[in-house]
Design an enzyme around this catalytic site. Sequence first.
Site, PDB file in Angstrom:
ATOM      1  N   ARG A  12     -11.686   1.223  -9.560  1.00 35.76           N
ATOM      2  CA  ARG A  12     -11.051   2.479  -9.856  1.00 35.76           C
ATOM      3  C   ARG A  12     -11.220   3.073 -11.287  1.00 35.76           C
ATOM      4  NH1 ARG A  12      -4.818   1.192  -7.088  1.00 35.76           N
ATOM      5  NH2 ARG A  12      -5.684   0.584  -4.916  1.00 35.76           N
ATOM      6  N   ASN A  63     -10.675  -3.354  -6.550  1.00 33.31           N
ATOM      7  CA  ASN A  63      -9.812  -2.413  -7.281  1.00 33.31           C
ATOM      8  C   ASN A  63     -10.389  -2.174  -8.547  1.00 33.31           C
ATOM      9  OD1 ASN A  63      -6.494  -3.518  -6.471  1.00 33.31           O
ATOM     10  ND2 ASN A  63      -7.712  -1.966  -5.567  1.00 33.31           N
ATOM     11  N   ARG A  92       1.263  -4.171   7.283  1.00 29.45           N
ATOM     12  CA  ARG A  92       0.488  -3.253   6.330  1.00 29.45           C
ATOM     13  C   ARG A  92       1.350  -2.085   6.312  1.00 29.45           C
ATOM     14  NH1 ARG A  92      -5.340  -1.643   4.453  1.00 29.45           N
ATOM     15  NH2 ARG A  92      -4.763  -0.198   2.808  1.00 29.45           N
ATOM     16  N   ASP A 124       0.944  -1.416  -0.032  1.00 31.27           N
ATOM     17  CA  ASP A 124      -0.039   0.053  -0.013  1.00 31.27           C
ATOM     18  C   ASP A 124       0.731   1.254   0.087  1.00 31.27           C
ATOM     19  OD1 ASP A 124      -2.574   1.590   0.089  1.00 31.27           O
ATOM     20  OD2 ASP A 124      -2.486   1.471   2.218  1.00 31.27           O
ATOM     21  N   GLY A 125       0.406   2.391  -0.739  1.00 30.00           N
ATOM     22  CA  GLY A 125       1.068   3.522  -0.685  1.00 30.00           C
ATOM     23  C   GLY A 125       1.552   4.098  -1.907  1.00 30.00           C
ATOM     24  N   ASN A 126       1.435   3.281  -3.014  1.00 30.96           N
ATOM     25  CA  ASN A 126       2.087   3.510  -4.285  1.00 30.96           C
ATOM     26  C   ASN A 126       1.442   4.956  -4.806  1.00 30.96           C
ATOM     27  OD1 ASN A 126       3.508   1.199  -4.078  1.00 30.96           O
ATOM     28  ND2 ASN A 126       1.852   0.208  -5.530  1.00 30.96           N
ATOM     29  N   THR A 138     -10.487  -7.476  -5.447  1.00 35.17           N
ATOM     30  CA  THR A 138     -11.816  -7.505  -6.297  1.00 35.17           C
ATOM     31  C   THR A 138     -12.209  -5.901  -6.057  1.00 35.17           C
ATOM     32  OG1 THR A 138     -12.691  -8.090  -4.031  1.00 35.17           O
ATOM     33  CG2 THR A 138     -12.343  -9.831  -5.830  1.00 35.17           C
ATOM     34  N   TRP A 145       2.811   7.881  -2.762  1.00 38.72           N
ATOM     35  CA  TRP A 145       4.448   8.044  -2.928  1.00 38.72           C
ATOM     36  C   TRP A 145       4.617   8.898  -4.253  1.00 38.72           C
ATOM     37  CZ3 TRP A 145       7.333   6.753  -6.902  1.00 38.72           C
ATOM     38  CH2 TRP A 145       8.813   6.922  -6.793  1.00 38.72           C
ATOM     39  N   SER A 160      -8.305  -4.444   5.184  1.00 43.63           N
ATOM     40  CA  SER A 160      -8.857  -4.159   3.682  1.00 43.63           C
ATOM     41  C   SER A 160      -9.451  -5.473   3.050  1.00 43.63           C
ATOM     42  CB  SER A 160      -7.878  -3.553   2.895  1.00 43.63           C
ATOM     43  OG  SER A 160      -7.623  -2.049   3.106  1.00 43.63           O
TER      44      SER A 160
END
Length: 261
Positions: free
Chosen positions: A92, A89, A209, A41-43, A87, A46, A217
């Site tokens: 998005r 995602n 995480r 997580d965090g892409n 599932t 960033w 999540s």
Amino acid sequence: MTPPPPSPRRPYATPEPHPSGVRPPVLPDGLTPGHVAVLMDGNGRWAAQRGLPRSEGHRAGADVILEVLAGCLELGVRNLSLYAFSTENWKRSPDEVRFLMNFDPAVIRRRRDAMDALGVRIRWVGRMPAVWRTVVQELQVAEERTRDNDAMTLYFCVNYGGRAEMADAARAMAVEVAAGRLDPAEITEETVAAHLYHPDMPDVDLLLRPSGERRVSNYLLWQAGHAQLVFQDVLWPDFDRRHLWRACEEYAERVPRARRP
């Protein structure tokens, strides 16, 4: 006729050491987690911090995978699960979904040789019907290529959700009940576990995480029912094996307390 002796196992490559020269911690006997599950997580954050598109965050995050595998191999962690595409995602933007559907199998393809050389077995966890055919093919090739490796196992979770997995297990059991092969009165926790995507997947010991978020999540809900949870304030592209090792040290400190009567 006497069967021929099994072929000797090929030697596996040694992971590249961390550039700093740091070595893994020595954990007490029996307190190395056997299965670590990580939410990558965090892409997006960033990338946003650097004024870059989200896709660049995903690219940077992909480079961390081999680093974490190396850390697991050095420490003796036998199983690693990575949450690549959930599932949820699919909600998005179409552009990001399109990018991820092409990107995740490409990550496996580019790193397949390196993982194979290290003795890593790759297993795909997730729903197949909604996944693009090219993605399915790439993951299946990786599974077949590495199926005999036994240094460690990487569970790559693509189009995966914990609730979806349990719903699919319930559906499979309902089919068996309707066919007369399963008595509803005899359904136990073991019956449910036998209908999960990979019934032989070991329970998660440590769920980790990064990114500062404090939630699971919908990740491996059944398997992580008794896992120790560790949350770290580092974005995934900045994560390396030292963060993994610190989480494993925290796990080793907690487990003796958790095992007390």
